[in-house]
Scaffold this active site. Sequence first.
Site, PDB file in Angstrom:
ATOM      1  N   ARG A  31     -16.068  44.836 -49.935  1.00  0.00           N
ATOM      2  CA  ARG A  31     -15.024  43.758 -50.160  1.00  0.00           C
ATOM      3  C   ARG A  31     -14.144  45.485 -50.687  1.00  0.00           C
ATOM      4  NH1 ARG A  31     -15.271  39.354 -53.522  1.00  0.00           N
ATOM      5  NH2 ARG A  31     -17.938  39.633 -54.157  1.00  0.00           N
ATOM      6  N   THR A 102     -32.436  41.885 -54.723  1.00  0.00           N
ATOM      7  CA  THR A 102     -32.429  42.388 -55.860  1.00  0.00           C
ATOM      8  C   THR A 102     -34.128  42.564 -56.670  1.00  0.00           C
ATOM      9  OG1 THR A 102     -31.979  40.537 -57.585  1.00  0.00           O
ATOM     10  CG2 THR A 102     -29.761  41.558 -57.152  1.00  0.00           C
ATOM     11  N   ARG A 358      -0.140  75.277 -67.726  1.00  0.00           N
ATOM     12  CA  ARG A 358      -0.287  74.209 -66.574  1.00  0.00           C
ATOM     13  C   ARG A 358      -1.714  75.308 -68.131  1.00  0.00           C
ATOM     14  NH1 ARG A 358       0.898  78.012 -61.691  1.00  0.00           N
ATOM     15  NH2 ARG A 358      -1.822  77.467 -61.445  1.00  0.00           N
TER      16      ARG A 358
HETATM   17  C1  UD1 Z   1     -27.365  38.941 -59.212  1.00  0.00           C
HETATM   18  C2  UD1 Z   1     -27.833  37.732 -59.625  1.00  0.00           C
HETATM   19  C3  UD1 Z   1     -27.172  36.198 -59.908  1.00  0.00           C
HETATM   20  C4  UD1 Z   1     -26.100  36.432 -60.930  1.00  0.00           C
HETATM   21  C5  UD1 Z   1     -25.700  37.503 -59.888  1.00  0.00           C
HETATM   22  C6  UD1 Z   1     -24.416  38.847 -61.129  1.00  0.00           C
HETATM   23  C7  UD1 Z   1     -29.999  37.897 -58.271  1.00  0.00           C
HETATM   24  C8  UD1 Z   1     -31.247  37.412 -56.924  1.00  0.00           C
HETATM   25  N1  UD1 Z   1     -28.771  36.990 -58.512  1.00  0.00           N
HETATM   26  O1  UD1 Z   1     -26.534  37.949 -57.818  1.00  0.00           O
HETATM   27  O2  UD1 Z   1     -28.080  35.505 -60.431  1.00  0.00           O
HETATM   28  O3  UD1 Z   1     -25.710  35.356 -61.088  1.00  0.00           O
HETATM   29  O4  UD1 Z   1     -26.013  39.255 -60.007  1.00  0.00           O
HETATM   30  O5  UD1 Z   1     -23.327  39.463 -60.981  1.00  0.00           O
HETATM   31  O6  UD1 Z   1     -29.936  39.071 -58.867  1.00  0.00           O
HETATM   32  N2  UD1 Z   1     -28.234  45.726 -55.092  1.00  0.00           N
HETATM   33  C9  UD1 Z   1     -29.483  46.199 -54.877  1.00  0.00           C
HETATM   34  N3  UD1 Z   1     -30.158  46.604 -53.246  1.00  0.00           N
HETATM   35  C10 UD1 Z   1     -30.051  45.116 -53.318  1.00  0.00           C
HETATM   36  C11 UD1 Z   1     -28.951  44.221 -53.532  1.00  0.00           C
HETATM   37  C12 UD1 Z   1     -28.391  44.191 -54.776  1.00  0.00           C
HETATM   38  O7  UD1 Z   1     -29.297  47.727 -55.783  1.00  0.00           O
HETATM   39  O8  UD1 Z   1     -30.997  44.605 -52.482  1.00  0.00           O
HETATM   40  C13 UD1 Z   1     -27.040  45.720 -55.742  1.00  0.00           C
HETATM   41  C14 UD1 Z   1     -26.356  45.838 -55.443  1.00  0.00           C
HETATM   42  O9  UD1 Z   1     -25.410  46.865 -55.539  1.00  0.00           O
HETATM   43  C15 UD1 Z   1     -25.006  45.136 -56.618  1.00  0.00           C
HETATM   44  C16 UD1 Z   1     -26.590  44.299 -58.039  1.00  0.00           C
HETATM   45  O10 UD1 Z   1     -27.625  44.835 -57.294  1.00  0.00           O
HETATM   46  O11 UD1 Z   1     -24.564  46.346 -57.926  1.00  0.00           O
HETATM   47  C17 UD1 Z   1     -26.732  42.939 -58.088  1.00  0.00           C
HETATM   48  O12 UD1 Z   1     -26.336  42.183 -56.561  1.00  0.00           O
HETATM   49  P1  UD1 Z   1     -25.166  41.544 -56.201  1.00  0.00           P
HETATM   50  O13 UD1 Z   1     -25.231  41.240 -54.732  1.00  0.00           O
HETATM   51  O14 UD1 Z   1     -23.561  41.622 -56.474  1.00  0.00           O
HETATM   52  O15 UD1 Z   1     -25.282  40.092 -56.942  1.00  0.00           O
HETATM   53  P2  UD1 Z   1     -26.100  38.796 -56.915  1.00  0.00           P
HETATM   54  O16 UD1 Z   1     -27.189  38.776 -55.324  1.00  0.00           O
HETATM   55  O17 UD1 Z   1     -24.331  37.934 -56.117  1.00  0.00           O
END
Ligand code: UD1
Length: 483
Positions: A31, A102, A358
């Site tokens: 996004r 995650t 500068r």
């Molecule tokens: C996650 C939590 C959710 C919480 C939310 C808060 C999980 C399953 N869920 O949601 O409970 O309310 O954060 O913001 O953990 N990332 C990786 N590798 C991956 C997936 C994600 O490095 O395979 C990183 C993303 O870049 C990001 C962070 O992990 O920095 C969180 O990932 P994101 O997809 O934003 O979180 P949600 O799964 O939506």
Amino acid sequence: MQVTSDLQVQNTALEQQAIDVVIMAAGKGTRMKSRRPKVLHPLAGRPLLRHVLDTAQALGARRAVVITGHGAIEVEAACSMNTRATAPFSISFVRQEPQLGTGHAVQQAVPVLADDGVVLVLSGDVPLTQPSTLQQLLAASAGQQLALLTLQMENPSGYGRIVRSTDGSVQAIVEHKDAASAQLAITEIYSGIMAVSAKQLKRWLARLDNQNAQGEYYLTDIVKFAVAEGVPVVAHKIDDPVQVAGVNSPVQLAQLERAYQLQQAQRLMEEGVRLADPARIDVRGVLQCAQDVSIDVNCVFEGQVSLGEGVSIGANCVIASAVIEAGAVIHPFTHIDGEELGVTVGAGSLIGPFARLRPGARLGAEVHIGNFVEVKNSTLAKGAKANHLAYLGDATVGERVNFGAGSITANYDGANKHRTIIEADVHVGSNCVLVAPITLGAGGTVGGGSTLTKDTPVGALSVARGTQVSIANWSRPQKSPKA
Ligand code: UD1
Ligand code: MG
């Protein structure tokens, strides 16, 4: 007695337990609609991930393990360079390819995590968590319990919900997409930040599966495992959404930038700085102010900037890597950028409007630099003045020198830079070119319009320009009559 000694044991355990921070930063950041990896977008002049690393360091963490994936090479390069980290804080990177959730992200860190630490899980796109909040979370975990940072949210859509049993104890985190309708009504959400002992974390990570609505390995599933094993799960609830807000889009990035800048403005005003409008100042670095500093609207400060007592900054100034000493007045639209060398403005100096200082500009006390004057790598002694349309580059300028309108130092011969030395009390007229290397002797005068290529003696008048010729009764050409 027993309780006290248990607590003591617990506290000592926590004090001794090393903190290892895992920072998830592998996500794509679709996004943002940008080629740049999301965690490298700047907030207050520093990449988002840099904020998180600085927080980890402020906590006294032993190490940070950054999980990279999308844009891994760029992310790793940006964070290895220019790191403020000093031993014993170390930063290492682990790749997560592909990104399967995650839980899968944190699994990648397992081989590099020692068993004796407490692991704090953070995200590279959540830049404004306060170290004190994380300290409290770590204290809540006490190195033995699973501690979750949670928040009450009016609109919890998209977040993992904290499911509690009737006695209030935390039972699970249910992701939005997996939640039953009753669970969707829960307004306590998981922030994405937790603290847990490395040993337990490793055991639970090994048991994760992806049998859920998104087909991902959820880190949040470890809560169920803790509950099943009877390991207490504690929720540390905070009420400041900015501290757990993540950046997913340019709109959210801008919102967090404003929140951060407002905090800076608040802090400055609490220290006594007068801001014409706290909503119109940006501090992208560290701004230190002595007493009675006032700053007009739309000013930007970058890097390390220090403003001495009574300094006044006019509207629309950009000031980077500079020391402005007491009583100096910086008039509107002045641009000061010290970069690596820095800029010093002496006490009581008057700069601008529309001045440009500068790198390596060193101005003594009561120096005047006026409109459309550029100073680079030059020293100006007390009371020197260049008030209009001038360039001083690679120059050493003595006390009380007056450098006339439109005059310049020609410091560059196309291959090398050379110095100009203007001794004390020299008066350089308007529109002069001083071809460096050159020394103008003390107290001398240079006639307007001169191009000087040779040193001038002390006290002399030097003129180097075409001799004036006047022809009496000159009649200008007339238009020829139409044919
Ligand atoms: C996650 C939590 C959710 C919480 C939310 C808060 C999980 C399953 N869920 O949601 O409970 O309310 O954060 O913001 O953990 N990332 C990786 N590798 C991956 C997936 C994600 O490095 O395979 C990183 C993303 O870049 C990001 C962070 O992990 O920095 C969180 O990932 P994101 O997809 O934003 O979180 P949600 O799964 O939506
Ligand atoms: Mg996700």
